[in-house]
Design a protein around this motif. Structure first.
Motif, PDB file in Angstrom:
ATOM      1  N   LEU A 149       0.818  -1.216   0.000  1.00  0.00           N
ATOM      2  CA  LEU A 149       0.000   0.000   0.000  1.00  0.00           C
ATOM      3  C   LEU A 149       0.854   1.269   0.000  1.00  0.00           C
ATOM      4  CD1 LEU A 149      -2.755  -1.044   2.575  1.00  0.00           C
ATOM      5  CD2 LEU A 149      -2.911  -1.024   0.081  1.00  0.00           C
ATOM      6  N   ASP A 150       2.117   1.137   0.409  1.00  0.00           N
ATOM      7  CA  ASP A 150       2.994   2.302   0.488  1.00  0.00           C
ATOM      8  C   ASP A 150       3.439   2.804  -0.884  1.00  0.00           C
ATOM      9  OD1 ASP A 150       2.870   2.255   3.241  1.00  0.00           O
ATOM     10  OD2 ASP A 150       4.672   1.026   3.465  1.00  0.00           O
ATOM     11  N   ARG A 190      -8.146  -0.301  -7.819  1.00  0.00           N
ATOM     12  CA  ARG A 190      -8.529  -1.245  -6.769  1.00  0.00           C
ATOM     13  C   ARG A 190      -8.630  -2.678  -7.286  1.00  0.00           C
ATOM     14  NH1 ARG A 190     -13.585   0.883  -3.442  1.00  0.00           N
ATOM     15  NH2 ARG A 190     -13.129  -1.091  -2.380  1.00  0.00           N
ATOM     16  N   THR A 224       1.609   1.738  -4.035  1.00  0.00           N
ATOM     17  CA  THR A 224       0.640   1.370  -5.079  1.00  0.00           C
ATOM     18  C   THR A 224      -0.546   2.328  -5.082  1.00  0.00           C
ATOM     19  OG1 THR A 224      -0.382  -0.207  -3.522  1.00  0.00           O
ATOM     20  CG2 THR A 224       1.226  -1.093  -5.100  1.00  0.00           C
ATOM     21  N   GLU A 225      -0.298   3.576  -4.662  1.00  0.00           N
ATOM     22  CA  GLU A 225      -1.417   4.514  -4.568  1.00  0.00           C
ATOM     23  C   GLU A 225      -2.054   4.806  -5.931  1.00  0.00           C
ATOM     24  OE1 GLU A 225       2.468   6.787  -4.790  1.00  0.00           O
ATOM     25  OE2 GLU A 225       1.646   5.168  -3.570  1.00  0.00           O
ATOM     26  N   ASN A 226      -1.305   4.599  -7.020  1.00  0.00           N
ATOM     27  CA  ASN A 226      -1.848   4.857  -8.355  1.00  0.00           C
ATOM     28  C   ASN A 226      -2.428   3.602  -9.008  1.00  0.00           C
ATOM     29  OD1 ASN A 226      -1.077   7.594  -8.293  1.00  0.00           O
ATOM     30  ND2 ASN A 226       1.010   7.070  -8.918  1.00  0.00           N
TER      31      ASN A 226
END
Length: 342
Positions: free
Chosen positions: A240-241, A248, A243-245
């Protein structure tokens, strides 16, 4: 062929970007290197590196970032593993000095520690997971709905698993599947078995034992479960650190893949070198296009080889990751040998 100055510029851009995640401009290169050149000269060199595909512009600034080609060149030719910090050495030693009663506990702790040290997703594959071989395979029809799969490895392990089969599968095709497995899989390492179950074997079964093709996925699962205890994963939430782009749906698919031991074994089965880095598309899986997988093998005398690995962003600090894996695998090998001798 790059000049010494171009090599220094490329290495510095990668070092700065993997540390700060910020695009690198010519002024910063002048300030942070010993290159005896003006900003204009460095800009020209950066333009050449960009033309050659080693760096690229971002949309938001005039700075440059490394390309996948640049990372590949850096890993292959420029990398110098960074010395592990003393506090990390202490953490490794303290973890491995703690008493564990079960081998699984040791691998589980190892995966957790490696994830903590790198802040990435970590994998620890126990000895023999890479080198043990299939020496026997049988499918025994128990009744018209159940088959027993018998798997034997060169470690002396024999595993029996009973599973349901579709009604249309006939006994003749079950015998043919057994023959196919014995002809094409027996004598192969379990890693090679995983690969062939994904590629060659389905084609052979469809050709010679079509009614039994529906069983293949179940058999794949049986082999995956036989290796489940040897593969430990930790730090999946670390994804999650960086893969913000990622959308989902893709992120969900990535987590599902990391929960599938068979898929992970298939990916790790491609490891052939002592130290290896697969970057982006080199992993041959669309979910990993923005990731790098760094792997290292370790040896335990008399007990086979294992693998440790970390999955992180393509912009990871490779020199630091290499250093951690090198220190980690030495301690893991030594500790496993002590465990076996107790």
């Amino acid at each position: 062929m790059l000049t010494k100055r171009q090599l220094a510029i490329l290495e510095t851009i990668i070092r700065i970007y993997t540390t700060t995640s910020m695009p690198v401009g010519s002024k910063r290169l002048v300030d942070e290197t010993n290159i005896d050149a003006s900003s204009a000269t460095i800009r020209n060199e950066m333009s050449y590196l960009e033309k050659m595909g080693f760096i690229e512009k971002t949309h938001s600034s005039s700075g440059r970032v490394p390309s996948l080609k640049g990372y590949r060149f850096y890993v292959d030719h420029l990398i110098r593993p960074k010395k592990v910090e003393q506090d990390q050495i202490v953490m490794i030693n303290n973890t491995f000095d703690s008493h564990v009663r079960q081998m699984d506990d040791l691998f589980h702790q190892s995966a957790q520690l490696l994830s903590q040290l790198t802040s990435y997703t970590a994998f620890v594959l126990g000895p023999q997971g890479k080198t043990s071989k299939l020496i026997g395979f049988r499918l025994v029809l128990l009744n018209h709905q159940q088959v027993m799969a018998i798997i034997q490895t060169d470690t002396g392990a024999i595993e029996n698993t009973v599973f349901q089969i579709p009604e249309h599968v006939n006994e003749s095709d079950i015998e043919k599947v057994t023959n196919i497995f014995n002809q094409h899989l027996v004598g192969k390492s379990l890693y090679e078995v995983y690969q062939k179950l994904q590629n060659d074997i389905p084609l052979l079964v469809n050709k010679y034992a079509a009614t039994a093709s529906d069983m293949l996925m179940t058999i794949q699962t049986v082999f995956g479960e036989s290796q489940e205890e040897r593969l430990h994963v930790s730090g999946k939430m670390n994804l999650l650190d960086f893969t913000e782009n990622m959308d989902r749906k893709k992120l969900k698919s990535l987590y599902e893949l990391l929960d599938n031991d068979l898929d992970l074994n298939t990916i790790l089965s491609r490891v052939t070198e002592d130290f290896e880095v697969k970057i982006g598309s080199e992993l041959n899986h669309e979910l990993f296009d923005e990731f790098s997988l760094v792997t290292a093998t370790y040896k335990v005398d008399g007990h086979g080889d294992g693998i440790i690995a970390v999955l992180g962003p393509t912009s990871m600090p490779y020199d630091q990751t290499f250093g951690v894996l090198e220190a980690f695998r030495k301690q893991l090998s030594a500790n496993l040998l002590r465990f076996y001798l107790e």
